[in-house]
Design a protein around this motif. Structure first.
Motif, short mmCIF file in Angstrom:
data_model
loop_
_atom_site.label_atom_id
_atom_site.label_comp_id
_atom_site.label_asym_id
_atom_site.label_seq_id
_atom_site.Cartn_x
_atom_site.Cartn_y
_atom_site.Cartn_z
N VAL A 1 27.76 5.03 1.78
CA VAL A 1 27.13 4.35 0.64
C VAL A 1 25.65 4.71 0.48
O VAL A 1 25.21 4.99 -0.64
CB VAL A 1 27.34 2.82 0.73
CG1 VAL A 1 26.47 2.08 -0.25
CG2 VAL A 1 28.82 2.49 0.50
N PRO A 2 24.82 4.71 1.53
CA PRO A 2 23.40 5.04 1.32
C PRO A 2 23.19 6.44 0.72
O PRO A 2 22.31 6.63 -0.12
CB PRO A 2 22.80 4.95 2.73
CG PRO A 2 23.70 4.04 3.48
CD PRO A 2 25.07 4.30 2.92
N ALA B 1 21.09 4.60 -7.54
CA ALA B 1 21.55 3.24 -7.77
C ALA B 1 21.38 2.43 -6.49
O ALA B 1 21.20 2.98 -5.41
CB ALA B 1 23.02 3.24 -8.19
N ASP B 2 21.46 1.13 -6.63
CA ASP B 2 21.39 0.23 -5.49
C ASP B 2 22.66 0.37 -4.65
O ASP B 2 23.75 0.58 -5.19
CB ASP B 2 21.24 -1.20 -6.01
CG ASP B 2 21.02 -2.19 -4.89
OD1 ASP B 2 19.92 -2.18 -4.33
OD2 ASP B 2 21.96 -2.95 -4.59
N GLU B 3 22.53 0.23 -3.34
CA GLU B 3 23.69 0.35 -2.46
C GLU B 3 24.76 -0.69 -2.79
O GLU B 3 25.96 -0.40 -2.72
CB GLU B 3 23.27 0.22 -0.99
CG GLU B 3 22.48 1.42 -0.51
CD GLU B 3 22.08 1.32 0.95
OE1 GLU B 3 22.69 0.52 1.69
OE2 GLU B 3 21.17 2.06 1.36
N ASP B 4 24.36 -1.91 -3.15
CA ASP B 4 25.33 -2.94 -3.52
C ASP B 4 26.12 -2.54 -4.76
O ASP B 4 27.31 -2.83 -4.87
CB ASP B 4 24.65 -4.29 -3.74
CG ASP B 4 24.15 -4.91 -2.45
OD1 ASP B 4 24.72 -4.60 -1.38
OD2 ASP B 4 23.19 -5.70 -2.51
N THR B 5 25.46 -1.88 -5.70
CA THR B 5 26.15 -1.41 -6.91
C THR B 5 27.21 -0.38 -6.54
O THR B 5 28.34 -0.42 -7.04
CB THR B 5 25.14 -0.80 -7.90
OG1 THR B 5 24.17 -1.79 -8.23
CG2 THR B 5 25.83 -0.29 -9.15
N VAL B 6 26.86 0.54 -5.65
CA VAL B 6 27.82 1.56 -5.21
C VAL B 6 29.01 0.89 -4.54
O VAL B 6 30.17 1.22 -4.83
CB VAL B 6 27.15 2.58 -4.26
CG1 VAL B 6 28.17 3.55 -3.69
CG2 VAL B 6 26.04 3.32 -4.98
N ILE C 1 32.98 1.04 -5.82
CA ILE C 1 34.04 1.56 -4.95
C ILE C 1 35.11 0.50 -4.70
O ILE C 1 36.31 0.78 -4.77
CB ILE C 1 33.45 2.09 -3.63
CG1 ILE C 1 32.59 3.33 -3.93
CG2 ILE C 1 34.54 2.42 -2.62
CD1 ILE C 1 31.72 3.78 -2.78
N HIS C 2 34.68 -0.74 -4.43
CA HIS C 2 35.66 -1.82 -4.21
C HIS C 2 36.48 -2.07 -5.46
O HIS C 2 37.70 -2.25 -5.39
CB HIS C 2 34.97 -3.11 -3.77
CG HIS C 2 34.41 -3.05 -2.39
ND1 HIS C 2 35.15 -2.78 -1.28
CD2 HIS C 2 33.15 -3.25 -1.94
CE1 HIS C 2 34.39 -2.79 -0.20
NE2 HIS C 2 33.16 -3.07 -0.57
N ARG C 3 35.82 -2.07 -6.62
CA ARG C 3 36.55 -2.30 -7.87
C ARG C 3 37.54 -1.17 -8.12
O ARG C 3 38.67 -1.40 -8.56
CB ARG C 3 35.58 -2.43 -9.03
CG ARG C 3 36.23 -2.77 -10.34
CD ARG C 3 35.37 -3.71 -11.13
NE ARG C 3 35.82 -3.82 -12.50
CZ ARG C 3 36.78 -4.64 -12.90
NH1 ARG C 3 37.38 -5.42 -12.04
NH2 ARG C 3 37.14 -4.69 -14.16
N PHE C 4 37.15 0.07 -7.83
CA PHE C 4 38.07 1.19 -7.99
C PHE C 4 39.28 1.01 -7.08
O PHE C 4 40.41 1.25 -7.49
CB PHE C 4 37.38 2.52 -7.67
CG PHE C 4 38.31 3.68 -7.78
CD1 PHE C 4 38.57 4.27 -9.01
CD2 PHE C 4 38.95 4.19 -6.67
CE1 PHE C 4 39.45 5.34 -9.12
CE2 PHE C 4 39.84 5.26 -6.76
CZ PHE C 4 40.08 5.83 -8.00
N ASN C 5 39.05 0.58 -5.86
CA ASN C 5 40.16 0.37 -4.93
C ASN C 5 41.10 -0.73 -5.41
O ASN C 5 42.30 -0.69 -5.13
CB ASN C 5 39.64 0.04 -3.53
CG ASN C 5 39.01 1.25 -2.87
OD1 ASN C 5 39.34 2.38 -3.18
ND2 ASN C 5 38.10 1.01 -1.95
#
Length: 70
Positions: free
Chosen positions: A38-39, A47-52, A56-60
């Motif tokens: 993520v970093p 982008a912010d790490e939380d955004t990434v 990724i979680h939403r894609f999963n």
């Protein structure tokens, strides 16, 4: 800002400045799938790490439609 391939460990073909959030989302998932952390992805897409993580979680959860979601 263009990142160097050596600094990020990502292939040079995706080391381009990201112009829109949709484009950044489209880069995040393959970068994650390629084993990047993520970093590193956050620096790549500026982008912010939380955004990434959220993308990724939403894609999963829902799959491909996340790349088109606003």
């Amino acid at each position: 800002m263009i990142h160097s391939a050596r600094a990020t460990g990502l292939p040079r073909r995706i080391l381009l400045p990201c112009r829109s959030f949709r484009h950044r989302r489209a880069v995040m998932v393959p970068a994650s799938d390629g084993g990047n952390r993520v970093p590193v992805i956050a620096r790549l897409v500026q982008a912010d790490e939380d955004t990434v993580r959220d993308v990724i979680h939403r894609f999963n959860e829902i799959g491909r439609p996340v790349a088109a979601a606003a």
